[in-house]
Design a protein around this motif. Structure first.
Motif, PDB file in Angstrom:
ATOM      1  N   SER A 115      11.855   8.623  -4.839  1.00  0.00           N
ATOM      2  CA  SER A 115      11.458   8.713  -3.631  1.00  0.00           C
ATOM      3  C   SER A 115      12.197   7.542  -2.758  1.00  0.00           C
ATOM      4  N   TRP A 116      11.822   6.293  -3.099  1.00  0.00           N
ATOM      5  CA  TRP A 116      12.115   5.094  -2.316  1.00  0.00           C
ATOM      6  C   TRP A 116      13.409   4.313  -3.053  1.00  0.00           C
ATOM      7  N   VAL A 118       0.870  -1.233  -0.064  1.00  0.00           N
ATOM      8  CA  VAL A 118       0.145   0.076  -0.034  1.00  0.00           C
ATOM      9  C   VAL A 118       0.692   1.215  -0.013  1.00  0.00           C
ATOM     10  N   GLU A 119       0.507   2.231  -0.404  1.00  0.00           N
ATOM     11  CA  GLU A 119       0.991   3.560  -0.669  1.00  0.00           C
ATOM     12  C   GLU A 119       0.085   4.444   0.076  1.00  0.00           C
ATOM     13  N   PHE A 120       0.626   5.382   1.055  1.00  0.00           N
ATOM     14  CA  PHE A 120      -0.295   6.269   1.759  1.00  0.00           C
ATOM     15  C   PHE A 120      -0.229   7.649   0.889  1.00  0.00           C
ATOM     16  N   GLU A 121      -1.071   8.468   1.687  1.00  0.00           N
ATOM     17  CA  GLU A 121      -1.337   9.868   0.873  1.00  0.00           C
ATOM     18  C   GLU A 121       0.028  10.454   1.495  1.00  0.00           C
ATOM     19  N   ARG A 122       0.567  11.610   0.734  1.00  0.00           N
ATOM     20  CA  ARG A 122       1.795  12.146   1.046  1.00  0.00           C
ATOM     21  C   ARG A 122       1.450  13.206   2.112  1.00  0.00           C
ATOM     22  N   THR A 123       2.380  13.261   2.859  1.00  0.00           N
ATOM     23  CA  THR A 123       2.119  14.804   3.829  1.00  0.00           C
ATOM     24  C   THR A 123       3.589  15.431   3.458  1.00  0.00           C
ATOM     25  N   GLU A 124       3.172  16.650   2.896  1.00  0.00           N
ATOM     26  CA  GLU A 124       4.346  17.639   2.544  1.00  0.00           C
ATOM     27  C   GLU A 124       5.312  16.562   1.533  1.00  0.00           C
ATOM     28  N   LYS A 125       6.525  16.589   1.969  1.00  0.00           N
ATOM     29  CA  LYS A 125       7.344  15.778   1.161  1.00  0.00           C
ATOM     30  C   LYS A 125       7.792  14.358   1.731  1.00  0.00           C
ATOM     31  N   ASN A 126       7.046  13.884   2.716  1.00  0.00           N
ATOM     32  CA  ASN A 126       7.042  12.644   3.192  1.00  0.00           C
ATOM     33  C   ASN A 126       6.232  11.679   2.667  1.00  0.00           C
ATOM     34  N   VAL A 127       6.729  10.542   2.278  1.00  0.00           N
ATOM     35  CA  VAL A 127       5.827   9.696   1.699  1.00  0.00           C
ATOM     36  C   VAL A 127       5.985   8.167   2.472  1.00  0.00           C
ATOM     37  N   LEU A 128       5.063   7.377   2.368  1.00  0.00           N
ATOM     38  CA  LEU A 128       5.034   6.200   3.209  1.00  0.00           C
ATOM     39  C   LEU A 128       4.301   4.990   2.325  1.00  0.00           C
TER      40      LEU A 128
END
Length: 169
Positions: A107-108, A71-81
């Motif tokens: 990113s990753w 799963v990829e989560f919604e980005r918060t500013e420049k932080n991705v998860l």
């Protein structure tokens, strides 16, 4: 043939000590080319991580109700998860991949364009013991394939061994 498809055909071997998996049962595993977690599972993931899921896809299945996906989560500013998630009868188990978004370049991994996809992951083996599940994971990248052995501890997978191989074209 896509580069990732030809890379998936390369064989991987782990060299391990004789009793490394003593007390573990190797489980049958079936890769899945397409598919998604159920809406119920996606809601549980969102509640647990307190972040909205924006993309997801299955990687494989061990048995009905025991699935592995990304799963990829919604980005918060420049932080991705992004997270590898395993659904089990006892709940969800996560391996998180936090990263920094660099304007669509990466990113990753190098040259990932800020994207992460289930097709870039191979589950090499799955075992189960009294302490939980263990996964052999390969993550295909533009420059290098990462290999990890992940051990469950509660609702988290942590790396007990990691290596990789560089790819030349």
């Amino acid at each position: 043939m896509l580069l990732t498809e030809s890379l998936k055909k390369m064989k991987v071997a782990f060299l391990i000590e004789k009793d490394a998996f003593k007390g573990n049962t190797f489980l049958p595993y079936k890769p899945v080319k397409q598919g998604r977690f159920s809406d119920k599972t996606t809601r549980k993931v969102t509640e647990f991580k307190k972040r909205k899921v924006i993309k997801q896809g299955l990687i494989g299945e061990i048995s009905p109700g025991v699935q592995i996906g990304l799963v990829e989560f919604e980005r918060t500013e420049k932080n991705v998860l992004a997270s590898i998630i395993m659904t089990t009868p006892n709940g969800l188990v996560f391996k998180d991949f936090p990263a920094t978004y660099v304007d669509g370049v990466w990113s990753w991994r190098a040259d990932d364009g800020g994207e992460i996809e289930p097709r870039l992951f191979n589950i090499l083996f799955v075992t189960k013991s009294k302490t939980g599940y263990t996964l052999g994971l390969e993550w295909i990248g533009a420059e290098r394939n990462n290999l990890s052995v992940l051990q469950q501890n509660g609702n988290t997978f942590y790396s007990i061994n990691q290596s990789g191989r560089y790819i030349t074209y």
